[in-house]
Design a protein around this motif. Structure first.
Motif, PDB file in Angstrom:
ATOM      1  N   GLU A  14      37.245 -22.843 -73.968  1.00 23.00           N
ATOM      2  CA  GLU A  14      37.026 -22.695 -75.406  1.00 23.00           C
ATOM      3  C   GLU A  14      35.558 -22.957 -75.683  1.00 23.00           C
ATOM      4  OE1 GLU A  14      39.535 -25.171 -77.819  1.00 23.00           O
ATOM      5  OE2 GLU A  14      41.348 -24.537 -76.772  1.00 23.00           O
ATOM      6  N   TYR A  15      35.053 -22.308 -76.744  1.00 27.59           N
ATOM      7  CA  TYR A  15      33.676 -22.525 -77.183  1.00 27.59           C
ATOM      8  C   TYR A  15      33.715 -23.084 -78.597  1.00 27.59           C
ATOM      9  CZ  TYR A  15      32.418 -19.716 -73.138  1.00 27.59           C
ATOM     10  OH  TYR A  15      32.282 -19.250 -71.855  1.00 27.59           O
ATOM     11  N   PRO A  16      32.715 -23.893 -78.978  1.00 28.46           N
ATOM     12  CA  PRO A  16      32.732 -24.446 -80.335  1.00 28.46           C
ATOM     13  C   PRO A  16      32.604 -23.347 -81.382  1.00 28.46           C
ATOM     14  CG  PRO A  16      30.662 -24.975 -79.221  1.00 28.46           C
ATOM     15  CD  PRO A  16      31.547 -24.319 -78.216  1.00 28.46           C
ATOM     16  N   LYS A  17      33.263 -23.532 -82.506  1.00 31.33           N
ATOM     17  CA  LYS A  17      33.221 -22.547 -83.581  1.00 31.33           C
ATOM     18  C   LYS A  17      31.984 -22.721 -84.456  1.00 31.33           C
ATOM     19  CE  LYS A  17      38.221 -21.865 -83.671  1.00 31.33           C
ATOM     20  NZ  LYS A  17      38.359 -22.248 -82.284  1.00 31.33           N
ATOM     21  N   GLU A  18      31.397 -23.915 -84.441  1.00 30.18           N
ATOM     22  CA  GLU A  18      30.146 -24.152 -85.173  1.00 30.18           C
ATOM     23  C   GLU A  18      29.225 -24.979 -84.288  1.00 30.18           C
ATOM     24  OE1 GLU A  18      32.833 -27.565 -86.213  1.00 30.18           O
ATOM     25  OE2 GLU A  18      33.046 -25.550 -86.996  1.00 30.18           O
ATOM     26  N   LYS A  19      27.981 -25.154 -84.701  1.00 37.38           N
ATOM     27  CA  LYS A  19      27.002 -25.910 -83.914  1.00 37.38           C
ATOM     28  C   LYS A  19      27.478 -27.360 -83.784  1.00 37.38           C
ATOM     29  CE  LYS A  19      22.054 -26.812 -83.652  1.00 37.38           C
ATOM     30  NZ  LYS A  19      22.004 -26.728 -82.239  1.00 37.38           N
ATOM     31  N   THR A  20      27.529 -27.840 -82.567  1.00 30.75           N
ATOM     32  CA  THR A  20      28.009 -29.186 -82.289  1.00 30.75           C
ATOM     33  C   THR A  20      27.335 -29.713 -81.026  1.00 30.75           C
ATOM     34  OG1 THR A  20      29.989 -30.557 -82.018  1.00 30.75           O
ATOM     35  CG2 THR A  20      30.058 -28.370 -81.025  1.00 30.75           C
ATOM     36  N   SER A  21      27.703 -30.906 -80.590  1.00 32.00           N
ATOM     37  CA  SER A  21      27.058 -31.528 -79.432  1.00 32.00           C
ATOM     38  C   SER A  21      27.709 -31.149 -78.098  1.00 32.00           C
ATOM     39  CB  SER A  21      27.048 -33.046 -79.607  1.00 32.00           C
ATOM     40  OG  SER A  21      28.335 -33.508 -79.905  1.00 32.00           O
ATOM     41  N   TRP A  22      28.704 -30.288 -78.104  1.00 29.97           N
ATOM     42  CA  TRP A  22      29.273 -29.790 -76.853  1.00 29.97           C
ATOM     43  C   TRP A  22      29.122 -28.271 -76.826  1.00 29.97           C
ATOM     44  CZ3 TRP A  22      33.798 -26.755 -77.151  1.00 29.97           C
ATOM     45  CH2 TRP A  22      34.483 -26.809 -78.354  1.00 29.97           C
ATOM     46  N   ASN A  23      29.067 -27.699 -75.620  1.00 30.49           N
ATOM     47  CA  ASN A  23      28.788 -26.276 -75.453  1.00 30.49           C
ATOM     48  C   ASN A  23      29.983 -25.466 -74.969  1.00 30.49           C
ATOM     49  OD1 ASN A  23      26.520 -28.081 -74.117  1.00 30.49           O
ATOM     50  ND2 ASN A  23      25.554 -26.615 -75.494  1.00 30.49           N
ATOM     51  N   ILE A  24      30.872 -26.125 -74.224  1.00 34.20           N
ATOM     52  CA  ILE A  24      32.021 -25.440 -73.650  1.00 34.20           C
ATOM     53  C   ILE A  24      33.113 -26.484 -73.409  1.00 34.20           C
ATOM     54  CG2 ILE A  24      31.178 -25.676 -71.264  1.00 34.20           C
ATOM     55  CD1 ILE A  24      32.370 -22.888 -70.676  1.00 34.20           C
ATOM     56  N   ALA A  25      34.357 -26.073 -73.554  1.00 34.58           N
ATOM     57  CA  ALA A  25      35.486 -26.975 -73.285  1.00 34.58           C
ATOM     58  C   ALA A  25      36.439 -26.258 -72.344  1.00 34.58           C
ATOM     59  CB  ALA A  25      36.200 -27.345 -74.582  1.00 34.58           C
ATOM     60  N   GLY A  26      37.192 -27.033 -71.588  1.00 42.32           N
ATOM     61  CA  GLY A  26      38.155 -26.432 -70.683  1.00 42.32           C
ATOM     62  C   GLY A  26      38.676 -27.453 -69.695  1.00 42.32           C
ATOM     63  N   ILE A  27      39.405 -26.940 -68.719  1.00 45.69           N
ATOM     64  CA  ILE A  27      40.009 -27.767 -67.673  1.00 45.69           C
ATOM     65  C   ILE A  27      39.296 -27.455 -66.364  1.00 45.69           C
ATOM     66  CG2 ILE A  27      42.129 -28.247 -66.396  1.00 45.69           C
ATOM     67  CD1 ILE A  27      43.672 -27.238 -68.920  1.00 45.69           C
ATOM     68  N   LEU A  28      38.790 -28.493 -65.709  1.00 46.47           N
ATOM     69  CA  LEU A  28      38.187 -28.290 -64.391  1.00 46.47           C
ATOM     70  C   LEU A  28      39.260 -27.770 -63.446  1.00 46.47           C
ATOM     71  CD1 LEU A  28      36.152 -31.589 -64.144  1.00 46.47           C
ATOM     72  CD2 LEU A  28      35.170 -29.303 -64.217  1.00 46.47           C
ATOM     73  N   LYS A  29      38.918 -26.756 -62.662  1.00 42.16           N
ATOM     74  CA  LYS A  29      39.890 -26.211 -61.705  1.00 42.16           C
ATOM     75  C   LYS A  29      40.339 -27.333 -60.775  1.00 42.16           C
ATOM     76  CE  LYS A  29      38.222 -21.543 -62.112  1.00 42.16           C
ATOM     77  NZ  LYS A  29      37.503 -20.422 -61.532  1.00 42.16           N
ATOM     78  N   ASP A  30      41.605 -27.364 -60.430  1.00 36.96           N
ATOM     79  CA  ASP A  30      42.236 -28.396 -59.605  1.00 36.96           C
ATOM     80  C   ASP A  30      42.407 -29.732 -60.333  1.00 36.96           C
ATOM     81  OD1 ASP A  30      42.338 -26.570 -57.484  1.00 36.96           O
ATOM     82  OD2 ASP A  30      40.362 -27.180 -56.779  1.00 36.96           O
ATOM     83  N   LYS A  31      42.190 -29.755 -61.644  1.00 31.74           N
ATOM     84  CA  LYS A  31      42.430 -30.959 -62.451  1.00 31.74           C
ATOM     85  C   LYS A  31      43.394 -30.567 -63.567  1.00 31.74           C
ATOM     86  CE  LYS A  31      39.001 -33.296 -60.463  1.00 31.74           C
ATOM     87  NZ  LYS A  31      39.344 -33.908 -59.226  1.00 31.74           N
ATOM     88  N   ASN A  32      43.791 -31.515 -64.412  1.00 32.06           N
ATOM     89  CA  ASN A  32      44.720 -31.145 -65.479  1.00 32.06           C
ATOM     90  C   ASN A  32      44.304 -31.629 -66.859  1.00 32.06           C
ATOM     91  OD1 ASN A  32      45.232 -33.827 -65.227  1.00 32.06           O
ATOM     92  ND2 ASN A  32      47.322 -33.608 -64.478  1.00 32.06           N
ATOM     93  N   ALA A  33      43.145 -32.256 -67.000  1.00 30.91           N
ATOM     94  CA  ALA A  33      42.715 -32.755 -68.312  1.00 30.91           C
ATOM     95  C   ALA A  33      41.737 -31.776 -68.961  1.00 30.91           C
ATOM     96  CB  ALA A  33      42.063 -34.122 -68.161  1.00 30.91           C
TER      97      ALA A  33
END
Length: 109
Positions: A14-33
């Protein structure tokens, strides 16, 4: 772009919908968080040492640093606690690696 290079290591992106302090969100491959990542290019200090700026009030969960042959992922809550506890203004990545418990290393593909 650094965010595109790092995105290869994530699923459920996922990408932020507005300007924020994070650039990308998701789950690291081989992890579950699912995490929000602060992924920005590092810059050089006057002496050539690679550096990265960060904010204590960041909405990101993790900070991602790109090294020559790996990605270093730091937990921002743990990093902020370490900075406050030790009353630091500057921290060095090599010091953090031995001091923080949550650090993840991903070999570059």
């Amino acid at each position: 772009m650094i965010v595109e290079r790092f995105s290869k290591y994530l699923t459920a992106i996922e990408y932020p919908k507005e300007k924020t302090s994070w650039n990308i969100a998701g789950i690291l491959k081989d992890k579950n968080a699912f995490y929000k990542f602060d992924v920005r290019d590092m810059f050089a200090l006057p002496d050539g040492t690679p550096a990265q700026k960060g904010r204590i009030d960041s909405k990101a969960d993790k900070m991602v640093l790109e090294m020559d042959n790996k990605w270093v992922i730091l937990d921002l809550e743990e990093l902020h606690q370490y900075i406050k506890k030790n009353k630091l203004k500057k921290v060095y990545v090599n010091d953090l690696i031995s001091k923080l418990e949550w650090t993840i290393f991903l070999a570059k593909k």
